[in-house]
Design a protein around this motif. Structure first.
Motif, short mmCIF file in Angstrom:
data_model
loop_
_atom_site.label_atom_id
_atom_site.label_comp_id
_atom_site.label_asym_id
_atom_site.label_seq_id
_atom_site.Cartn_x
_atom_site.Cartn_y
_atom_site.Cartn_z
N ASP A 17 0.82 -1.20 0.00
CA ASP A 17 0.00 0.00 0.00
C ASP A 17 0.86 1.26 0.00
O ASP A 17 0.61 2.21 -0.74
CB ASP A 17 -0.95 0.00 1.19
CG ASP A 17 -0.26 -0.22 2.52
OD1 ASP A 17 0.89 -0.71 2.54
OD2 ASP A 17 -0.87 0.09 3.57
N GLU A 18 1.91 1.26 0.82
CA GLU A 18 2.81 2.41 0.89
C GLU A 18 3.53 2.61 -0.44
O GLU A 18 3.66 3.73 -0.94
CB GLU A 18 3.82 2.20 2.03
CG GLU A 18 4.76 3.37 2.25
CD GLU A 18 4.12 4.51 3.01
OE1 GLU A 18 4.73 5.60 3.03
OE2 GLU A 18 3.03 4.34 3.56
N MET A 19 4.03 1.52 -1.02
CA MET A 19 4.72 1.61 -2.30
C MET A 19 3.81 2.16 -3.38
O MET A 19 4.18 3.05 -4.15
CB MET A 19 5.27 0.24 -2.70
CG MET A 19 6.18 0.25 -3.94
SD MET A 19 5.30 0.11 -5.52
CE MET A 19 5.05 -1.67 -5.60
N ARG A 20 2.57 1.63 -3.43
CA ARG A 20 1.63 2.09 -4.46
C ARG A 20 1.25 3.57 -4.25
O ARG A 20 1.11 4.32 -5.22
CB ARG A 20 0.37 1.22 -4.44
CG ARG A 20 0.60 -0.20 -4.93
CD ARG A 20 0.85 -0.22 -6.40
NE ARG A 20 0.98 -1.58 -6.93
CZ ARG A 20 1.80 -1.92 -7.89
NH1 ARG A 20 2.59 -1.02 -8.45
NH2 ARG A 20 1.85 -3.16 -8.33
N GLN A 21 1.06 3.98 -3.00
CA GLN A 21 0.71 5.38 -2.74
C GLN A 21 1.82 6.31 -3.21
O GLN A 21 1.56 7.36 -3.82
CB GLN A 21 0.46 5.59 -1.24
CG GLN A 21 -0.75 4.86 -0.68
CD GLN A 21 -2.08 5.50 -1.04
OE1 GLN A 21 -2.14 6.43 -1.84
NE2 GLN A 21 -3.17 4.99 -0.47
N ALA A 80 5.58 6.32 -14.26
CA ALA A 80 5.76 5.29 -15.27
C ALA A 80 5.77 3.90 -14.63
O ALA A 80 6.47 3.67 -13.64
CB ALA A 80 7.07 5.52 -16.03
N GLY A 81 4.97 2.99 -15.18
CA GLY A 81 4.96 1.63 -14.70
C GLY A 81 4.07 1.37 -13.51
O GLY A 81 4.04 0.25 -12.98
N SER A 82 3.31 2.37 -13.05
CA SER A 82 2.45 2.16 -11.87
C SER A 82 1.18 1.44 -12.26
O SER A 82 0.75 1.44 -13.42
CB SER A 82 2.13 3.50 -11.20
OG SER A 82 1.45 4.35 -12.10
N VAL A 83 0.54 0.80 -11.28
CA VAL A 83 -0.65 -0.02 -11.49
C VAL A 83 -1.80 0.53 -10.65
O VAL A 83 -1.63 0.82 -9.46
CB VAL A 83 -0.37 -1.49 -11.07
CG1 VAL A 83 -1.63 -2.35 -11.20
CG2 VAL A 83 0.76 -2.08 -11.92
N PRO A 84 -3.01 0.68 -11.23
CA PRO A 84 -4.17 1.12 -10.44
C PRO A 84 -4.45 0.17 -9.27
O PRO A 84 -4.33 -1.05 -9.41
CB PRO A 84 -5.31 1.10 -11.45
CG PRO A 84 -4.65 1.27 -12.78
CD PRO A 84 -3.34 0.54 -12.66
N PHE A 85 -4.84 0.75 -8.12
CA PHE A 85 -5.02 -0.06 -6.91
C PHE A 85 -6.05 0.58 -5.99
O PHE A 85 -6.40 1.76 -6.11
CB PHE A 85 -3.69 -0.19 -6.17
CG PHE A 85 -3.24 1.10 -5.54
CD1 PHE A 85 -3.52 1.38 -4.20
CD2 PHE A 85 -2.58 2.07 -6.28
CE1 PHE A 85 -3.14 2.58 -3.62
CE2 PHE A 85 -2.19 3.28 -5.71
CZ PHE A 85 -2.47 3.53 -4.38
N GLU A 86 -6.50 -0.23 -5.02
CA GLU A 86 -7.35 0.23 -3.92
C GLU A 86 -6.94 -0.52 -2.66
O GLU A 86 -6.46 -1.66 -2.75
CB GLU A 86 -8.83 -0.03 -4.22
CG GLU A 86 -9.37 0.78 -5.39
CD GLU A 86 -10.75 0.32 -5.83
OE1 GLU A 86 -11.51 1.16 -6.32
OE2 GLU A 86 -11.04 -0.88 -5.68
N ILE A 87 -7.13 0.10 -1.49
CA ILE A 87 -6.78 -0.51 -0.20
C ILE A 87 -8.05 -0.68 0.61
O ILE A 87 -8.93 0.19 0.62
CB ILE A 87 -5.79 0.39 0.59
CG1 ILE A 87 -4.58 0.78 -0.26
CG2 ILE A 87 -5.38 -0.31 1.88
CD1 ILE A 87 -3.70 -0.37 -0.62
N THR A 88 -8.15 -1.81 1.31
CA THR A 88 -9.31 -2.02 2.18
C THR A 88 -8.97 -2.90 3.37
O THR A 88 -8.01 -3.69 3.31
CB THR A 88 -10.48 -2.66 1.40
OG1 THR A 88 -11.62 -2.74 2.26
CG2 THR A 88 -10.12 -4.06 0.93
N GLN A 89 -9.76 -2.74 4.42
CA GLN A 89 -9.71 -3.64 5.57
C GLN A 89 -11.06 -4.30 5.78
O GLN A 89 -11.28 -4.97 6.80
CB GLN A 89 -9.30 -2.86 6.83
CG GLN A 89 -7.88 -2.33 6.78
CD GLN A 89 -7.48 -1.60 8.06
OE1 GLN A 89 -8.30 -0.89 8.66
NE2 GLN A 89 -6.25 -1.75 8.46
#
Length: 369
Positions: free
Chosen positions: A105-109, A115-124
Motif C-alpha cells: 500500500d505504501e509503495m503504491r501510494q 511510469a509503470g504504476s498499477v491502479p489499486f485500492e486498499i481495504t480492511q
C-alpha cells in the motif's frame, strides 16, 4: 576482520553467508529457530527473532558487529536498515525506503501515476466493492512469498479473497490491483549513485494451476523485451522510492510492450537469481554487493562477451506433508541442484499452497539444438 550479521538462515541467506566466509569476513546469523542451512554456514549463530529490534540491537553491540544485512527477505530489510541507521552502520537505502517496499500500500501510494504504476485500492473490509474492472489481484499489503494472494475474476469471489489477504497481513489490510493481462518477467538490477548500472531481464514461468507462483526463471539473450519501457519504469520507481545504491529486484508484467511494476524492492530476490546470472555472464553480484557495502568499492559489470542461456527450475510441492524427492526428474544437463530439505522431512508452509522444496539450474535448450 570485519564482523557481518545476516538476518535469517534460509537457503538464500545461507548463500550470502557462504560468500562472506569465502571473502574472509567473520559471519554471524540470527533467526527465530535453527531451521535453515544458514545457521550451520555462519561461524556464529543465535536464536533471536529478527524483528525484535531491541534484542537484535543489543546483539550487534555485544558482538561489535560491523554491518547487518540480509537477502531474499522483505521482512528483514526494514529491520536491517533501521538498525544500520541507528547504529551508524553501512547501508544502501533508508529504513523509510525499505519499509515502503515491504508494504504494497505504501509503495503504491508513493508511486501512484508514475511510469509503470498499477491502479489499486486498499481495504480492511471483506465486503469492499472495487471500482477496478475484473479480473483483479488481491494481496496482503505487507506480505511476501505469495502468501494470501488471489486472482479474482468475479464480484462474487472478491469477499473471500479479501478475507484471505487480510488473514495473511500483519496489519489486517488488503490491496486490490488491476490485473495486467501480459507476460511476466523478473528484472534484477544494480544501482550506483541513483542510476541503474546493471539490468538483466528473465522470463518468469508460473504454475498454471497457481497464478503468480514461480516455476521457472529463464535467461535467454534472444528474447525480445521492450527495454526502454522496462528501464524507464524501474528508474522512475528508483527515484520516487529513493533507491540510490545496491541491488534491486522487480517483478514486472508487460502488456502491449508497456512495462508495469508489480513489486520492487532494494534487495536480492528470493529465487537464487544471482546464481543464474553468474552462470549466464559470470557477473558475481553477491561479491560486488558486499564489496560495495563493506569496502565502498563501486562495482562494474559485464557489458559484452560470451553469455550462456540458462534456466532455474523450482521443485515445488504441497506443504504440511513429508517430502519425497524421488518424484522429481533431474533435467538433462543440470549444472547445479539444491534441496531445501532432507528426504522425508516435513514441508513447512511458506505460501501455504505450493511451496519451493529445491531447484535445478541447467542450460536453456532451443529447438533444433
Amino acid at each position: 576482520m570485519k564482523k557481518i550479521l545476516i538476518l535469517g538462515v534460509a537457503p538464500v541467506q545461507a548463500e550470502a553467508i557462504e560468500k562472506l566466509n569465502e571473502m574472509g569476513y567473520e559471519t554471524y546469523a540470527i533467526a527465530m529457530k535453527k531451521d535453515g542451512p544458514g545457521a550451520d554456514a555462519a561461524q556464529h549463530f543465535e536464536e533471536i527473532n529478527i524483528i525484535d529490534e531491541q534484542v537484535v540491537s543489543q546483539y550487534i553491540k555485544d558482538n561489535q558487529i560491523d554491518a547487518v544485512y540480509s537477502v531474499g527477505s522483505d521482512l528483514a530489510m526494514p529491520v536491517a536498515n533501521k538498525l544500520s541507521e541507528t547504529l551508524d552502520l553501512p547501508h544502501f537505502v533508508s529504513y523509510e525506503t525499505a519499509y515502503a517496499c515491504n508494504h504494497k500500500d505504501e509503495m503504491r501510494q508513493r508511486t501512484k501515476g508514475i511510469a509503470g504504476s498499477v491502479p489499486f485500492e486498499i481495504t480492511q473490509e471483506a465486503d469492499f466493492q472495487t471500482e477496478i474492472d475484473f479480473p483483479v489481484f488481491v494481496k496482503p499489503t505487507d506480505g511476501q512469498g505469495q502468501r494470501g494472494i488471489s486472482l479474482v475474476e468475479t464480484k462474487e469471489a472478491l469477499p473471500e479473497a479479501i478475507r484471505k489477504a487480510i488473514e495473511n497481513s500483519r496489519e489486517g489490510s488488503a490491496i486490490i490491483e488491476r490485473y495486467i493481462d501480459g507476460y511476466e518477467i523478473s528484472v534484477n538490477g544494480y544501482v550506483v549513485d541513483g542510476k541503474l548500472q546493471f539490468t538483466l531481464v528473465s522470463m518468469r514461468e508460473t504454475w498454471p494451476q497457481h497464478p503468480g507462483l514461480i516455476h521457472k526463471h529463464v535467461i535467454d539473450p534472444e528474447a525480445n523485451f521492450p527495454m526502454s519501457s522496462i528501464e524507464a519504469a524501474i528508474q522512475a520507481h528508483l527515484e520516487t522510492l529513493q533507491i540510490d545504491n545496491g541491488p534491486v529486484y522487480a517483478q514486472v508484467k508487460v502488456m502491449d510492450d508497456e512495462a508495469f511494476i508489480i513489486e520492487i524492492t532494494p534487495r536480492f530476490d528470493g529465487c537464487h537469481m544471482h546464481k543464474l546470472i553468474q552462470y549466464y555472464n559470470e557477473d558475481d553480484l553477491l561479491d560486488k554487493t558486499f564489496k560495495h557495502l563493506l569496502e565502498n568499492q563501486k562495482p562494474s559489470f559485464s557489458k559484452e562477451g560470451k553469455v550462456n542461456p540458462i534456466v532455474l527450475e523450482f521443485m515445488c510441492e504441497t506443504p504440511n506433508q513429508t517430502i519425497d524427492y524421488d518424484q522429481f526428474e533431474t533435467p538433462e544437463g543440470t549444472l547445479e541442484s539444491y534441496r531445501y530439505y532432507h528426504q522425508g522431512d516435513m514441508i513447512r508452509p511458506v505460501n501455504g499452497v505450493y511451496d519451493k522444496v529445491g531447484f535445478y539450474i541447467y542450460p536453456l535448450k532451443k529447438e533444433g539444438n
